[in-house]
Every structure is written in structure tokens, then in C-alpha cells.
Scaffold this active site. Structure first.
Site, PDB file in Angstrom:
ATOM      1  N   ASN A   1      48.899  34.915   8.285  1.00  0.00           N
ATOM      2  CA  ASN A   1      48.657  35.804   7.150  1.00  0.00           C
ATOM      3  C   ASN A   1      47.180  35.785   6.774  1.00  0.00           C
ATOM      4  O   ASN A   1      46.654  34.715   6.514  1.00  0.00           O
ATOM      5  CB  ASN A   1      49.494  35.343   5.949  1.00  0.00           C
ATOM      6  CG  ASN A   1      49.623  36.416   4.905  1.00  0.00           C
ATOM      7  OD1 ASN A   1      49.518  37.606   5.201  1.00  0.00           O
ATOM      8  ND2 ASN A   1      49.815  36.012   3.667  1.00  0.00           N
TER       9      ASN A   1
ATOM     10  N   ASP B   1      40.374  29.244   9.289  1.00  0.00           N
ATOM     11  CA  ASP B   1      41.612  29.260   8.497  1.00  0.00           C
ATOM     12  C   ASP B   1      42.607  28.275   9.122  1.00  0.00           C
ATOM     13  O   ASP B   1      43.816  28.541   9.169  1.00  0.00           O
ATOM     14  CB  ASP B   1      42.209  30.671   8.392  1.00  0.00           C
ATOM     15  CG  ASP B   1      43.203  30.783   7.229  1.00  0.00           C
ATOM     16  OD1 ASP B   1      43.364  29.801   6.474  1.00  0.00           O
ATOM     17  OD2 ASP B   1      43.817  31.858   7.075  1.00  0.00           O
TER      18      ASP B   1
END
Ligand code: DOR
Ligand code: ZN
Ligand code: ZN
Length: 428
Positions: free
Chosen positions: A276, A303
């Protein structure tokens, strides 16, 4: 504590220069064609590059609370194995890092583990619930380098405005996870042809773009800098490009998976492709690359989002979002951006070191006399196959297993100390 790095290639605009780097007292003391010193540790970097220590301004280290996924020790090991001398960790832990004590805990653990530098990011709102601002000033005082509710957007624009003003008073920037939570509505992949084929619920690009546009509007109205996390859409890249052209103080990041993969990979329902924001389409992948090339996107982050096997070994809809990234980022970025001739090596160093340091005001990103001796030694000729079973991270969740890449981290030096070598592994 003296170290002499011999015959390292130093990246310069348009090429490289071969130099010796002499490190003393944790700082770079001399860079010259040939340095002669007796009695110090020698690191032979013949045929290798010395880069300013890589900086990843967006990772999830999971401690406290989710140590089954990762902890500060294993996350730091993964970081130095990936060539990172500094990382910034997101606050979505348990408890959420929304107080000075939470920030202090990470600093304390960083000092104990003592591998890479770890810069805590505080939450924007208490518990990341979007309802009440956290103690931003106190977290700044305790050493937070930014604030973010990453994993979620702050949906209340007034709350976000106040957060930006409050953080700005303490010299901190908001790092914005851009996702309109009403519009994403349970989507697990990009909405489009492939989500239809797979029968999976999708998220349209506007989920991300609406919030990118809002952050730009807030930044423009208030005159306060903002930073957009993990940009994935072609339309989002264009919004940022246009805003920068108008002089809006917006910066942005993306991750290796958004310039190497598309949502074609979701079709076999492998949950290691679930992330996401979601992997998008080819038009988006190309736009992200164009954004990196023309300076619209300022930096590459991972991330890094480690999860347990159990979190991922379930049906696509319920699996956790996220990939590990610390141990694959440099090689993927080098292979797919530099080796392909899309950007220069010097530009990659900007994206992975200089720019993150500038955006967050970190002491790093420079290979020059007087700077902290945070140095990453890489061998760009070395080809290898990505093998998650060899990761030092607890997480194995990567869509890149089995990929052939170029560029290997040989050594990672932090404040003049060798914290990782490819022969010895991490020193802790
Ligand atoms: O894929 C993701 N994983 N995206 C996020 O925004 C959060 C992250 C996590 O913490 O696992
Ligand atoms: Zn995020
Ligand atoms: Zn994140």
C-alpha cells in the site's frame, strides 16, 4: 579509531575519481590521490565505489510491539547490509510513537544496538487515530526528525493544517501517506484491468491523488513545506511537478517496487505483491521513472515493511500490506535506473543519500572533509540473485525473490566504524 580506505572510486558528476579516504575520530579527515598513514586499519576498495552513506528516510522497524516482524537489532542489521548508514523509522508501532518517551526509547535502543543511525519519526496524531494532535514539540525536543501517521492519512484537513503549523514551529516536516480512506474502501490492489481479471477489490488512482493534491494545497496556502510519501501514480507525479513549478515547497519519494513492477504480478495471487499504495500500471511506472529523472521525485526510500510468514500466508484480501526493502534497494535502483542508462550514478547518490539528508536536515549525504565518516562501499560489477533466505531482516516478504541484479554492498561505515562487510556480515 583510524581507517584508511584505499583506491576507492568516488562518484562525481559525469564520472568518478579514484581517491584514498582517511578517517579519524569518526570524521573524514582527508581525501586525496594517495594518503600515507601508518598503523591504521586499511580497507582496500580497489575496483569499488565509496558513496556518502545511504539514507532511507522511510522504514518500519516494528519495535516496540511487533517484534515478531522485526526489531531494532534485526532492522539495523538489514539496514547496514543494504548499505544504509541512517534510517528514519515510522511510528506505527505498539504503542504508537506519539510521545517524547516513545522517541527516546528508539534513540536508547539505537545507542544499544549501535549499527546504523536511527532517526525516529513521531506520529502526527495520538495513536495515529486522526483525532488529537500528539505532543509534536516534545517529540521534536526528544529527537524526532519528522512527523507522520504513515499507514494512514490524516483525513481531517484542519487537523493536518494545525499539525503542519505546529511541526513547522519546531522545524519538522510532515511526511504524508496519501490515501483517502473513504475512497480506498477496502481496496487491496490497483483498480483496473488486472484487478478485474483477478477479482480483487481495487483502489483507483484518485485515492492517492486527492490527498497529494490536498497536501499541496495546504503547503501552498500556508507556505509550509510538505513531503509526499511513496508516490505511485502518473497523475500524482504530475500534480507534484506542477506544484514545484509554481514554487510550492513540496518534496516527494518513491520506492524501488514502483519503478520496477506493475500490477501484472498480482495475477498469481502471491501476497508478496500486496503493498500500500498498490503496484500500478505501466503508464504509472514510466511516470515515476520520469519523475525521478526530472527531479519531481526527490528520493528513493524502501518503505521497508517486514511481516511474518503468518501475516502473508493467507488469502490476498486479508494478507498484510508491505515489502521488505532494505537489503534490495541499492541493487534494484542501480540495476534498473543506472545500468539501464536512465539516470547517472551521481543522480542515484542524490536520490539515496544527499536529498533525504537535505529534506530532513540530517547530518549526512556528503563525502567531504569534516563530514561524519558515514560511507557505503559498493561493487557495481558484482551480479547476484536476490535470495530472501539470506536476509538479515526477520521479514522475507519480497516480490523480488530470484531476481538477478547488479551492485553489491561490500562495506558500511558509520561514524568511522565498519558496521558491516560482505565477508563478516553485520558486526553485531
Ligand atoms: O505496504 C505498506 N506497509 N504500506 C503502509 O502504508 C504501511 C506499511 C506497514 O506498516 O506494513
Ligand atoms: Zn505509507
Ligand atoms: Zn510506510
Amino acid at each position: 579509531m583510524e581507517l584508511l580506505i584505499k583506491s576507492a572510486a568516488i562518484v562525481e558528476d559525469g564520472g568518478y575519481a579514484k581517491k584514498d579516504i582517511y578517517v579519524k575520530g569518526g570524521k573524514i579527515a582527508e581525501i586525496a590521490d594517495a594518503v600515507k598513514k601508518d598503523g591504521c586499519e586499511i580497507l582496500d576498495a580497489q575496483g569499488q565505489f565509496a558513496l556518502p552513506g545511504l539514507i532511507d528516510m522511510h522504514v518500519h522497524l516494528r519495535e516496540p510491539g511487533f517484534e515478531g516482524k522485526e526489531d531494532i537489532l534485526t532492522g539495523s542489521r538489514a539496514a547496514v547490509a543494504g548499505g544504509f548508514t541512517q534510517v528514519c523509522c515510522m511510528p506505527n508501532t505498539l504503542p504508537v510513537c506519539d510521545t517524547a518517551v516513545g522517541v527516546g526509547y528508539i534513540k536508547y535502543r539505537q545507542a544499544q544496538v549501535n549499527l546504523c543511525k536511527i532517526n525516529p519519526i513521531g506520529a502526527i496524531t495520538k495513536g495515529q487515530e486522526g483525532k488529537q494532535l500528539s505532543d509534536i514539540g516534545k517529540m521534536a525536543g526528544a529527537g524526532a526528525v519528522a512527523i507522520s501517521d504513515d499507514g494512514k492519512s490524516v483525513m481531517d484537513s484542519q487537523m493536518m493544517r494545525l499539525a503542519m503549523e505546529y511541526a513547522n514551529d519546531f522545524g519538522l516536516r510532515c511526511l504524508c501517506h496519501c490515501e483517502d480512506a473513504n475512497l480506498s474502501d477496502g481496496g487491496v490492489v490497483n483498480e483496473g484491468y488486472n484487478s478485474c481479471l483477478a477479482g480483487l477489490r481495487g483502489q483507483i488512482r484518485a485515492v492517492e491523488d486527492i490527498m497529494i493534491a490536498r497536501e499541496i494545497c495546504l503547503s501552498e496556502s500556508l507556505g509550509i513545506p510538505t513531503h509526499i510519501c511513496h508516490v505511485t501514480t502518473h497523475s500524482g507525479v504530475q500534480l507534484i511537478r506542477e506544484a514545484k513549478k509554481r514554487g510550492v515547497k513540496v518534496t516527494a519519494e518513491t520506492c524501488p517496487h514502483y519503478f520496477t513492477l506493475t500490477d501484472d504480478v498480482i495475477l498469481d495471487y502471491n501476497t508478496d505483491t500486496k503493498v500500500n499504495p498498490p503496484l500500478r500500471e505501466e503508464i504509472d511506472r514510466l511516470a515515476v521513472i520520469e519523475g525521478l529523472k526530472d527531479g519531481t521525485i526527490d528520493c528513493i526510500v524502501t518503505d521497508h515493511a517486514p511481516h511474518t510468514k503468518k501475516d502473508k500466508e493467507t488469502e490476498y484480501d486479508t494478507a498484510a500490506f508491505g515489502f521488505v526493502g532494505l537489503e534490495t534497494s541499492f541493487a534494484l535502483s542501480y540495476t534498473y535506473l543506472v545500468k539501464t542508462g536512465i539516470i547517472t550514478f551521481a543522480k542515484l547518490v542524490e536520490l539515496m543519500s544527499t536529498n533525504p539528508a537535505k529534506i530532513l536536515n540530517l547530518n549526512g549525504g556528503k563525502l567531504e572533509v569534516g563530514a561524519p565518516a558515514d560511507i557505503t562501499i559498493v561493487d557495481i560489477e558484482k551480479r547476484h540473485t536476490i535470495d530472501p533466505s539470506k536476509f538479515l531482516s526477520k521479514g522475507r516478504n519480497t516480490p523480488f525473490s530470484g531476481w538477478e541484479v547488479w551492485g553489491d554492498v561490500r562495506a558500511t561505515i558509520v561514524d568511522g566504524e565498519i558496521k558491516y562487510t560482505d565477508e563478516k556480515g553485520s558486526v553485531v
